[in-house]
Design a protein around this motif. Structure first.
Motif, PDB file in Angstrom:
ATOM      1  N   TYR A   1     -21.909  61.550  29.655  1.00 21.65           N
ATOM      2  CA  TYR A   1     -21.926  60.593  30.757  1.00 21.65           C
ATOM      3  C   TYR A   1     -21.066  61.118  31.900  1.00 21.65           C
ATOM      4  N   LEU A   2     -21.506  60.826  33.124  1.00 28.66           N
ATOM      5  CA  LEU A   2     -20.600  60.966  34.257  1.00 28.66           C
ATOM      6  C   LEU A   2     -19.737  59.708  34.326  1.00 28.66           C
ATOM      7  N   VAL A   3     -18.500  59.884  34.725  1.00 29.85           N
ATOM      8  CA  VAL A   3     -17.569  58.761  34.825  1.00 29.85           C
ATOM      9  C   VAL A   3     -16.946  58.757  36.211  1.00 29.85           C
ATOM     10  N   GLN A   4     -17.112  57.659  36.929  1.00 29.80           N
ATOM     11  CA  GLN A   4     -16.507  57.498  38.242  1.00 29.80           C
ATOM     12  C   GLN A   4     -15.403  56.455  38.147  1.00 29.80           C
ATOM     13  N   SER A   5     -14.245  56.733  38.740  1.00 30.33           N
ATOM     14  CA  SER A   5     -13.108  55.812  38.669  1.00 30.33           C
ATOM     15  C   SER A   5     -12.515  55.612  40.047  1.00 30.33           C
ATOM     16  N   TRP A   6     -12.005  54.396  40.297  1.00 29.13           N
ATOM     17  CA  TRP A   6     -11.357  54.113  41.569  1.00 29.13           C
ATOM     18  C   TRP A   6     -10.371  52.977  41.411  1.00 29.13           C
TER      19      TRP A   6
ATOM     20  N   ILE B   1     -13.511  51.750  35.894  1.00 30.64           N
ATOM     21  CA  ILE B   1     -14.071  52.947  35.255  1.00 30.64           C
ATOM     22  C   ILE B   1     -15.556  52.699  35.078  1.00 30.64           C
ATOM     23  N   GLN B   2     -16.333  53.404  35.856  1.00 32.84           N
ATOM     24  CA  GLN B   2     -17.787  53.184  35.904  1.00 32.84           C
ATOM     25  C   GLN B   2     -18.511  54.326  35.202  1.00 32.84           C
ATOM     26  N   GLU B   3     -19.260  53.994  34.170  1.00 34.80           N
ATOM     27  CA  GLU B   3     -20.058  55.010  33.501  1.00 34.80           C
ATOM     28  C   GLU B   3     -21.379  55.198  34.244  1.00 34.80           C
ATOM     29  N   ILE B   4     -21.838  56.438  34.302  1.00 34.02           N
ATOM     30  CA  ILE B   4     -23.115  56.764  34.934  1.00 34.02           C
ATOM     31  C   ILE B   4     -24.001  57.399  33.862  1.00 34.02           C
ATOM     32  N   PRO B   5     -24.973  56.645  33.329  1.00 36.74           N
ATOM     33  CA  PRO B   5     -25.746  57.116  32.181  1.00 36.74           C
ATOM     34  C   PRO B   5     -26.574  58.356  32.517  1.00 36.74           C
ATOM     35  N   PRO B   6     -26.880  59.156  31.495  1.00 32.45           N
ATOM     36  CA  PRO B   6     -27.769  60.306  31.705  1.00 32.45           C
ATOM     37  C   PRO B   6     -29.165  59.841  32.051  1.00 32.45           C
ATOM     38  N   LYS B   7     -29.861  60.657  32.765  1.00 28.14           N
ATOM     39  CA  LYS B   7     -31.233  60.333  33.153  1.00 28.14           C
ATOM     40  C   LYS B   7     -32.123  60.288  31.924  1.00 28.14           C
ATOM     41  N   ALA B   8     -32.952  59.253  31.839  1.00 23.51           N
ATOM     42  CA  ALA B   8     -33.844  59.123  30.692  1.00 23.51           C
ATOM     43  C   ALA B   8     -34.851  60.262  30.654  1.00 23.51           C
ATOM     44  N   LYS B   9     -35.160  60.731  29.466  1.00 23.34           N
ATOM     45  CA  LYS B   9     -36.151  61.804  29.327  1.00 23.34           C
ATOM     46  C   LYS B   9     -37.530  61.293  29.734  1.00 23.34           C
TER      47      LYS B   9
END
Length: 245
Positions: free
Chosen positions: A56-61, A112-120
């Motif tokens: 996962y990508l994780v964005q935080s602010w 802390i925002q998770e950014i899910p992987p792109k669905a196959k």
């Protein structure tokens, strides 16, 4: 770019949260429920974990209690990171000592925002949830410590106020620490304990906070039971006070 990611994932989280409130759970989450950052420390780690099998990508602010992201006297790194499945990661909070209040705690929200992987492509009709975790960061200047913070709730005083046909319990906090109530409830006679609404609203350092008394208890003598959440997210000693409502 990052702002657009944040807006898109937040919208997705909101929509999915409305549709499937019982099914949504974060893949990426913080290890603790609150963070305490001391100005004299070089940095404060924030440990996060990815419970998913996928990266996962994780964005935080950071934001203040009013949701503003500007003029925050903290530096958070990295703002975006990639976290492999079943692994742990670490964010870092650095306090800018000269820019924080020197006589009291201050507090901010860490998202802390998770950014899910792109669905196959071969997966059809897959609902992807993007979940945001939010926790408080308590910032302490030099001279404030954990022991005094844990005892601060013992200094809170309570008064009954009446205004506009409503009755309130007012908590006055004379200490330099925020008070986070873990328990805040009233019990009259042999009745069941009633949790006060807005118990998560904290009395600010050297400030106060009001909590409305339920109509069913107005005019009665009751016992107020309260406790504070400690630095590790656990409950502290329970205190009681008799009040005439």
């Amino acid at each position: 770019m990052l702002s657009n990611i944040k807006k898109t994932t937040l919208i997705a989280a909101t929509i999915c949260g409305l549709l499937l409130p019982s099914m949504a759970s974060a893949a990426v989450r913080p290890q603790l429920t609150r963070i305490v950052a001391y100005a004299e420390d070089k940095e404060t780690p924030v440990e996060i974990i990815n419970d998913s099998d996928e990266a996962y990508l994780v964005q935080s602010w950071l934001e203040d209690l009013n949701g503003n992201e500007t003029n925050i006297p903290l530096v958070l790194t990295p703002p975006v990171m990639k976290l492999a499945g079943k692994t742990e990661g670490k964010l870092r909070v650095v306090v800018l000592p000269a820019e924080i209040p020197q006589d009291r705690e201050s507090v901010y929200w860490l998202s802390i925002q998770e950014i899910p992987p792109k669905a196959k492509e071969e997966v059809q009709n897959k609902l992807v949830l993007a979940i945001r975790s939010r926790l408080k960061v308590f910032v302490r200047p030099k001279g404030l410590d954990a022991k005094a913070a844990a005892d601060a709730v013992k200094s809170v005083t309570w008064n009954v106020e009446r205004e506009g046909g409503k009755v309130w319990l007012k908590a006055t906090n004379p200490t330099p620490y925020y008070i986070s109530f873990g328990k805040l409830e009233l019990k009259a006679g042999g009745g069941k304990p009633v949790v006060l609404e807005d118990k998560f609203n904290m009395p600010a350092p050297m400030g106060s906070q009001r909590y409305q008394v339920p109509k069913s208890l107005v005019g009665k003598s009751a016992t107020l039971t309260y406790s504070a959440v400690n630095d590790y997210g656990g409950g502290g000693e329970e205190l009681t006070k008799g009040v005439k409502l």
